[in-house]
Write a protein that holds these residues in place. Sequence first.
Motif, PDB file in Angstrom:
ATOM      1  N   GLN A   1      26.676   9.931 154.438  1.00  0.00           N
ATOM      2  CA  GLN A   1      27.447  10.641 153.422  1.00  0.00           C
ATOM      3  C   GLN A   1      28.324   9.685 152.621  1.00  0.00           C
ATOM      4  OE1 GLN A   1      27.095  14.305 153.121  1.00  0.00           O
ATOM      5  NE2 GLN A   1      27.735  13.532 151.115  1.00  0.00           N
ATOM      6  N   GLN A   2      28.862   8.692 153.272  1.00  0.00           N
ATOM      7  CA  GLN A   2      29.682   7.700 152.586  1.00  0.00           C
ATOM      8  C   GLN A   2      28.838   6.907 151.590  1.00  0.00           C
ATOM      9  OE1 GLN A   2      32.399   5.702 155.247  1.00  0.00           O
ATOM     10  NE2 GLN A   2      32.472   3.852 153.960  1.00  0.00           N
ATOM     11  N   ALA A   3      27.624   6.557 151.975  1.00  0.00           N
ATOM     12  CA  ALA A   3      26.732   5.824 151.075  1.00  0.00           C
ATOM     13  C   ALA A   3      26.352   6.668 149.863  1.00  0.00           C
ATOM     14  CB  ALA A   3      25.476   5.379 151.826  1.00  0.00           C
ATOM     15  N   LEU A   4      26.141   7.955 150.077  1.00  0.00           N
ATOM     16  CA  LEU A   4      25.823   8.845 148.958  1.00  0.00           C
ATOM     17  C   LEU A   4      27.001   8.920 147.987  1.00  0.00           C
ATOM     18  CD1 LEU A   4      24.015  11.721 150.881  1.00  0.00           C
ATOM     19  CD2 LEU A   4      22.947  10.051 149.362  1.00  0.00           C
ATOM     20  N   GLY A   5      28.206   8.951 148.527  1.00  0.00           N
ATOM     21  CA  GLY A   5      29.382   8.954 147.675  1.00  0.00           C
ATOM     22  C   GLY A   5      29.496   7.690 146.843  1.00  0.00           C
ATOM     23  N   GLU A   6      29.152   6.558 147.432  1.00  0.00           N
ATOM     24  CA  GLU A   6      29.172   5.297 146.704  1.00  0.00           C
ATOM     25  C   GLU A   6      28.098   5.282 145.614  1.00  0.00           C
ATOM     26  OE1 GLU A   6      31.172   1.842 147.250  1.00  0.00           O
ATOM     27  OE2 GLU A   6      32.061   3.813 146.908  1.00  0.00           O
ATOM     28  N   ALA A   7      26.945   5.849 145.910  1.00  0.00           N
ATOM     29  CA  ALA A   7      25.888   5.946 144.898  1.00  0.00           C
ATOM     30  C   ALA A   7      26.384   6.740 143.697  1.00  0.00           C
ATOM     31  CB  ALA A   7      24.643   6.599 145.496  1.00  0.00           C
ATOM     32  N   GLN A   8      27.062   7.847 143.974  1.00  0.00           N
ATOM     33  CA  GLN A   8      27.580   8.676 142.889  1.00  0.00           C
ATOM     34  C   GLN A   8      28.650   7.924 142.091  1.00  0.00           C
ATOM     35  OE1 GLN A   8      30.444  10.486 142.028  1.00  0.00           O
ATOM     36  NE2 GLN A   8      29.609  12.223 140.896  1.00  0.00           N
ATOM     37  N   ARG A   9      29.475   7.168 142.779  1.00  0.00           N
ATOM     38  CA  ARG A   9      30.558   6.436 142.115  1.00  0.00           C
ATOM     39  C   ARG A   9      30.050   5.390 141.135  1.00  0.00           C
ATOM     40  NH1 ARG A   9      32.922   1.667 142.482  1.00  0.00           N
ATOM     41  NH2 ARG A   9      31.770   1.014 144.361  1.00  0.00           N
ATOM     42  N   VAL A  10      29.026   4.622 141.524  1.00  0.00           N
ATOM     43  CA  VAL A  10      28.590   3.498 140.686  1.00  0.00           C
ATOM     44  C   VAL A  10      27.658   3.929 139.557  1.00  0.00           C
ATOM     45  CG1 VAL A  10      28.899   1.843 142.564  1.00  0.00           C
ATOM     46  CG2 VAL A  10      26.626   2.848 142.161  1.00  0.00           C
ATOM     47  N   LEU A  11      27.250   5.216 139.554  1.00  0.00           N
ATOM     48  CA  LEU A  11      26.402   5.700 138.470  1.00  0.00           C
ATOM     49  C   LEU A  11      27.233   6.117 137.259  1.00  0.00           C
ATOM     50  CD1 LEU A  11      23.710   7.831 140.345  1.00  0.00           C
ATOM     51  CD2 LEU A  11      23.278   5.826 138.909  1.00  0.00           C
ATOM     52  N   LYS A  12      26.668   5.911 136.075  1.00  0.00           N
ATOM     53  CA  LYS A  12      27.279   6.394 134.846  1.00  0.00           C
ATOM     54  C   LYS A  12      27.101   7.912 134.763  1.00  0.00           C
ATOM     55  CE  LYS A  12      25.855   2.155 132.413  1.00  0.00           C
ATOM     56  NZ  LYS A  12      25.033   1.621 131.286  1.00  0.00           N
ATOM     57  N   ARG A  13      27.860   8.555 133.886  1.00  0.00           N
ATOM     58  CA  ARG A  13      27.614   9.969 133.612  1.00  0.00           C
ATOM     59  C   ARG A  13      26.194  10.114 133.059  1.00  0.00           C
ATOM     60  NH1 ARG A  13      31.612  13.587 133.871  1.00  0.00           N
ATOM     61  NH2 ARG A  13      33.764  12.847 134.055  1.00  0.00           N
ATOM     62  N   GLY A  14      25.476  11.078 133.575  1.00  0.00           N
ATOM     63  CA  GLY A  14      24.077  11.221 133.197  1.00  0.00           C
ATOM     64  C   GLY A  14      23.151  10.353 134.016  1.00  0.00           C
ATOM     65  N   GLY A  15      23.729   9.567 134.934  1.00  0.00           N
ATOM     66  CA  GLY A  15      22.913   8.698 135.787  1.00  0.00           C
ATOM     67  C   GLY A  15      22.142   9.502 136.816  1.00  0.00           C
ATOM     68  N   ARG A  16      21.090   8.923 137.322  1.00  0.00           N
ATOM     69  CA  ARG A  16      20.214   9.647 138.237  1.00  0.00           C
ATOM     70  C   ARG A  16      20.059   8.907 139.564  1.00  0.00           C
ATOM     71  NH1 ARG A  16      17.872   6.902 134.194  1.00  0.00           N
ATOM     72  NH2 ARG A  16      15.768   6.028 134.445  1.00  0.00           N
ATOM     73  N   PHE A  17      19.965   9.688 140.600  1.00  0.00           N
ATOM     74  CA  PHE A  17      19.826   9.209 141.974  1.00  0.00           C
ATOM     75  C   PHE A  17      18.442   9.577 142.477  1.00  0.00           C
ATOM     76  CE2 PHE A  17      19.798  10.461 146.448  1.00  0.00           C
ATOM     77  CZ  PHE A  17      20.320   9.342 147.075  1.00  0.00           C
ATOM     78  N   PHE A  18      17.755   8.600 143.053  1.00  0.00           N
ATOM     79  CA  PHE A  18      16.435   8.862 143.630  1.00  0.00           C
ATOM     80  C   PHE A  18      16.340   8.196 144.994  1.00  0.00           C
ATOM     81  CE2 PHE A  18      15.381   9.913 139.291  1.00  0.00           C
ATOM     82  CZ  PHE A  18      14.411  10.903 139.415  1.00  0.00           C
ATOM     83  N   CYS A  19      15.852   8.955 145.958  1.00  0.00           N
ATOM     84  CA  CYS A  19      15.697   8.449 147.323  1.00  0.00           C
ATOM     85  C   CYS A  19      14.312   8.807 147.838  1.00  0.00           C
ATOM     86  CB  CYS A  19      16.768   9.062 148.228  1.00  0.00           C
ATOM     87  SG  CYS A  19      16.587   8.652 149.972  1.00  0.00           S
ATOM     88  N   LEU A  20      13.606   7.825 148.350  1.00  0.00           N
ATOM     89  CA  LEU A  20      12.310   8.023 149.003  1.00  0.00           C
ATOM     90  C   LEU A  20      12.526   7.805 150.495  1.00  0.00           C
ATOM     91  CD1 LEU A  20       9.152   8.307 148.862  1.00  0.00           C
ATOM     92  CD2 LEU A  20       9.086   5.813 148.573  1.00  0.00           C
ATOM     93  N   GLU A  21      12.193   8.805 151.290  1.00  0.00           N
ATOM     94  CA  GLU A  21      12.441   8.666 152.723  1.00  0.00           C
ATOM     95  C   GLU A  21      11.454   9.509 153.520  1.00  0.00           C
ATOM     96  OE1 GLU A  21      13.055   7.064 155.451  1.00  0.00           O
ATOM     97  OE2 GLU A  21      15.020   6.529 154.607  1.00  0.00           O
TER      98      GLU A  21
END
Length: 243
Positions: A142-162
Amino acid sequence: MNDTVSFGYTDVAPAEKTRQVGAVFSSVAARYDLMNDAMSGGLHRLWKDRFVRRVKPRAGEYILDMAGGTGDIAFRLAASGAQVTVADINPDMLAVGIDRAAKRGIDGLVWSEANAEALTFPDASFDAYTIAFGIRNVTHIQQALGEAQRVLKRGGRFFCLEFSTTQWPGFAEVYDAYSHRLVPKLGKLLANDEDSYRYLIESIRRFPDMPAFEAMIAKAGFVRTHAEPVLGGLVAIHSGWKI
């Protein structure tokens, strides 16, 4: 935070998981493709192609590829002209990626030793964040997901393959038997490392299922979250947007 976290089927202290996961990936770094071939029957190459198509990288974009040390995803992303930063907590994995890039004549990538839970990149630095087969090895997801959200710009996209949990009747049982019984033996035969391969299979079983992980992505602040199952959910492509 919890006093313990999962390391395969064992619960350990958070610092101990970080140490042990580091040891696993230092051990398998030089045989990373072999590892993925053993775990997926070679299908990981097709899954990664599909994943990058979903990301839709564009020339001039800034993309952070987290836990991407060996360059598998970054090489595909960079072919679009995107500016890719490859980040990994493990220097041995990064060393393999840098060597592979040099041999392939791929330049322009930025290589960074970084912890997904405590990134040093400024807020709103990237247009996209990708992580492939890495999130389940993070100590505090959960902490890593929060960091992913922080470093993205507005309109940025998150993708995870697992890896996830396939829902196809019959196939789930076959894959479970293959992964638990055969993959560690292949690890011993091909890489003289049965224990690392056993952990990697166990870590898949302990990872949240698709609805649970999608809820974690939403909790981190992403919207329009989506989980795309592959092979009935054996693998999943998770995505979300920052607004």
